[in-house]
Design a protein around this motif. Structure first.
Motif, PDB file in Angstrom:
ATOM      1  N   ARG A  40       0.836  -1.209   0.000  1.00  0.00           N
ATOM      2  CA  ARG A  40       0.000   0.000   0.000  1.00  0.00           C
ATOM      3  C   ARG A  40       0.866   1.253   0.000  1.00  0.00           C
ATOM      4  N   ARG A 194      -8.401 -10.152  -5.106  1.00  0.00           N
ATOM      5  CA  ARG A 194      -8.812  -8.758  -5.292  1.00  0.00           C
ATOM      6  C   ARG A 194      -9.992  -8.699  -6.270  1.00  0.00           C
ATOM      7  N   THR A 196     -13.903  -8.418  -7.498  1.00  0.00           N
ATOM      8  CA  THR A 196     -15.240  -7.878  -7.215  1.00  0.00           C
ATOM      9  C   THR A 196     -16.184  -8.429  -8.275  1.00  0.00           C
ATOM     10  N   MET A 366     -14.865   2.085  -5.324  1.00  0.00           N
ATOM     11  CA  MET A 366     -13.596   1.665  -4.733  1.00  0.00           C
ATOM     12  C   MET A 366     -12.684   2.860  -4.518  1.00  0.00           C
ATOM     13  N   GLN A 369      -9.329   3.102  -2.404  1.00  0.00           N
ATOM     14  CA  GLN A 369      -8.704   1.781  -2.389  1.00  0.00           C
ATOM     15  C   GLN A 369      -7.804   1.577  -3.600  1.00  0.00           C
ATOM     16  N   ILE A 370      -8.336   1.942  -4.769  1.00  0.00           N
ATOM     17  CA  ILE A 370      -7.575   1.845  -6.014  1.00  0.00           C
ATOM     18  C   ILE A 370      -7.710   3.189  -6.747  1.00  0.00           C
ATOM     19  N   ALA A 377      -4.141   3.787  -0.106  1.00  0.00           N
ATOM     20  CA  ALA A 377      -4.568   3.096  -1.331  1.00  0.00           C
ATOM     21  C   ALA A 377      -3.595   1.969  -1.655  1.00  0.00           C
ATOM     22  N   MET A 378      -4.077   0.985  -2.394  1.00  0.00           N
ATOM     23  CA  MET A 378      -3.182  -0.065  -2.878  1.00  0.00           C
ATOM     24  C   MET A 378      -2.164   0.564  -3.831  1.00  0.00           C
TER      25      MET A 378
END
Ligand code: GUN
Ligand code: ZN
Length: 428
Positions: A40, A194, A196, A366, A369-370, A377-378
């Protein structure tokens, strides 16, 4: 431990540059650094200061290249990778002539695995770290895509495409089998690695009311997943929808009637919208996805970015390959710029970069997160060479600021401009 420090120019966003002044929304550093810990983003700031504070970190110096979030493609069709750039048809003829025959091949899991891996590798070479894909009606096509993405550590969104009418033999499911297969895939993959899941009725012409109702019921049982489909792409298509659903108020209503309008819904294209459709998309907090290379390639029309953003509708950006004509989100930004110009709006490079990263991530629910270079964030990152060809380099040399230096790469760049891609902090 295992800290990684990337040095270069950095670009991140504090706010949506459509709603906030560019100088407040975007934060660019000429000599920046991104500290990655545990996959991250741990810190972003002055490169030299980060280096001094983290002497244990492994340093990768990207020079004057631009370190950005990886691109987030919010709508594409991985099964169409091998037939991208098929000549001479508009939407419905294009589907029947090129797309459906190719999608038939995905009953074969080996073929699906080959194309899924090929597509994901092409995406990474273009700096795209998240794909949101339609699969085919075959569960094998969904397994192949999620498994290949997991092998690469990538965050992806996908679902089994559902069609129970107006598609050829061998490419139709039923309301019940679409429900059963989607439910089983969703339960297997959603939230694993990962992945969705997105419930995926292709578009209302290829689903009976029974199938749309079954998809709506499944979404009600699993409100945590996304739902993706197509909306108002071509005028012929809209006329066909009107014939197929005579009681619907408009195209969006063919989804709304069956429980397929919601805040986690993604509506691809959304070009020829009625005022009621715009109101409802805004009211429920649904997302539309702009696919500009597709819209010009298939001859669909000019998406109203300024109008949609002014209504506060979440908007993502996408390649829509193989209806779209490029795997590159840089080419896609260029097409978005050109489409907006044809409607009288000049999108700022910051707005284009935001759409291709945070905007798409927010459309996918998201955000943070992305699609972000912000702390937490990743660490899915694209490193962009702003002088990747002689033509771009000679223009960028004239630039007085980052935006002027970046814009030639947005307009003329492709995978040659991507000098590195990181997925969860690992260089790929
Ligand atoms: N509408 C329904 N299916 C498709 C597709 O595969 N591509 C595009 N561009 N539009 C569609
Ligand atoms: Zn599509």
């Amino acid at each position: 431990m295992n800290d990684l420090l990337l040095l270069g120019q950095t670009l991140r966003f504090d706010a949506d540059p459509f709603a906030t002044a560019i100088e407040d929304a975007a934060v660019a550093l000429t000599h920046g650094g991104v500290l990655v810990q545990g996959g991250r983003i741990a810190q972003v700031g002055d490169g030299a200061a980060l280096k001094a504070a983290h002497p244990q970190a492994r340093v990768v110096d990207h020079g004057d290249h631009l370190i950005s979030s990886g691109f987030v493609d919010a709508h594409m069709h991985y099964p169409q990778t091998a037939m991208i750039a098929s000549w001479g048809k508009r939407l419905i003829d294009w589907l029947n002539t090129y797309t459906f025959p190719e999608e038939m091949r995905f009953a074969d899991e080996e073929y699906a695995t080959d194309i899924a891996g090929r597509t994901l590798d092409l995406a990474l070479a273009h700096g795209t770290t998240t794909l949101t894909s339609f699969c085919t009606i075959h569960p094998a096509s969904v397994r192949a895509f999620f498994d290949q993405a997991a092998a690469r550590g990538m965050a992806v969104v996908a679902g089994k495409t559902c069609m129970d009418r107006n598609a050829p033999d061998g490419l139709r499911d039923t309301a019940q089998s679409a429900y059963d297969d989607s439910k089983s895939l969703l339960e297997t993959y959603h939230g694993k690695a990962r992945a969705t899941y997105a419930i995926t009725p292709r578009f209302s012409p290829t689903s009976t009311p029974d199938q749309l109702a079954a998809m709506g019921a499944l979404w009600a049982e699993h409100p945590e997943v996304l739902m993706q489909t197509h909306l108002s792409e071509q005028t012929d298509e809209i006329a066909w929808v009107r014939d197929l659903f005579p009681s619907a108020r408009d195209y969006l209503d063919t989804y709304e009637q069956f429980g397929l309008l919601g805040a986690r819904g993604l509506y691809g294209h959304a070009i020829h919208l009625e005022p009621r459709e715009i109101d409802r998309l805004a009211e429920v907090g649904a997302a539309v996805v702009h696919c500009p290379t597709s819209n010009t390639f298939i001859g669909s029309g000019l998406f109203d970015m300024a109008g949609v953003k002014a209504r506060g509708i979440r908007t993502g950006l996408a390649t829509d390959t193989g209806g779209g004509s490029s795997f590159s989100m840089l080419r896609t930004m260029a097409a978005a710029y050109e489409v907006a110009q044809l409607r009288g709006t000049a999108l700022h490079p910051a707005q284009l970069m935001w759409l291709a990263t945070e905007g798409s991530a927010q459309a996918l629910r998201m955000g943070g997160q992305i699609g972000s270079l912000n702390v937490g964030a990743m660490a899915d990152i694209a490193v962009i060479d702003l002088a990747s060809t002689p033509a771009i380099a000679q223009r960028a040399r004239r630039a007085d600021d980052l935006w002027e230096a970046l814009f030639p790469t947005i307009m003329m760049g492709d995978d040659r401009a991507i000098s590195a891609t990181y997925v969860a902090g690992r260089r790929v």
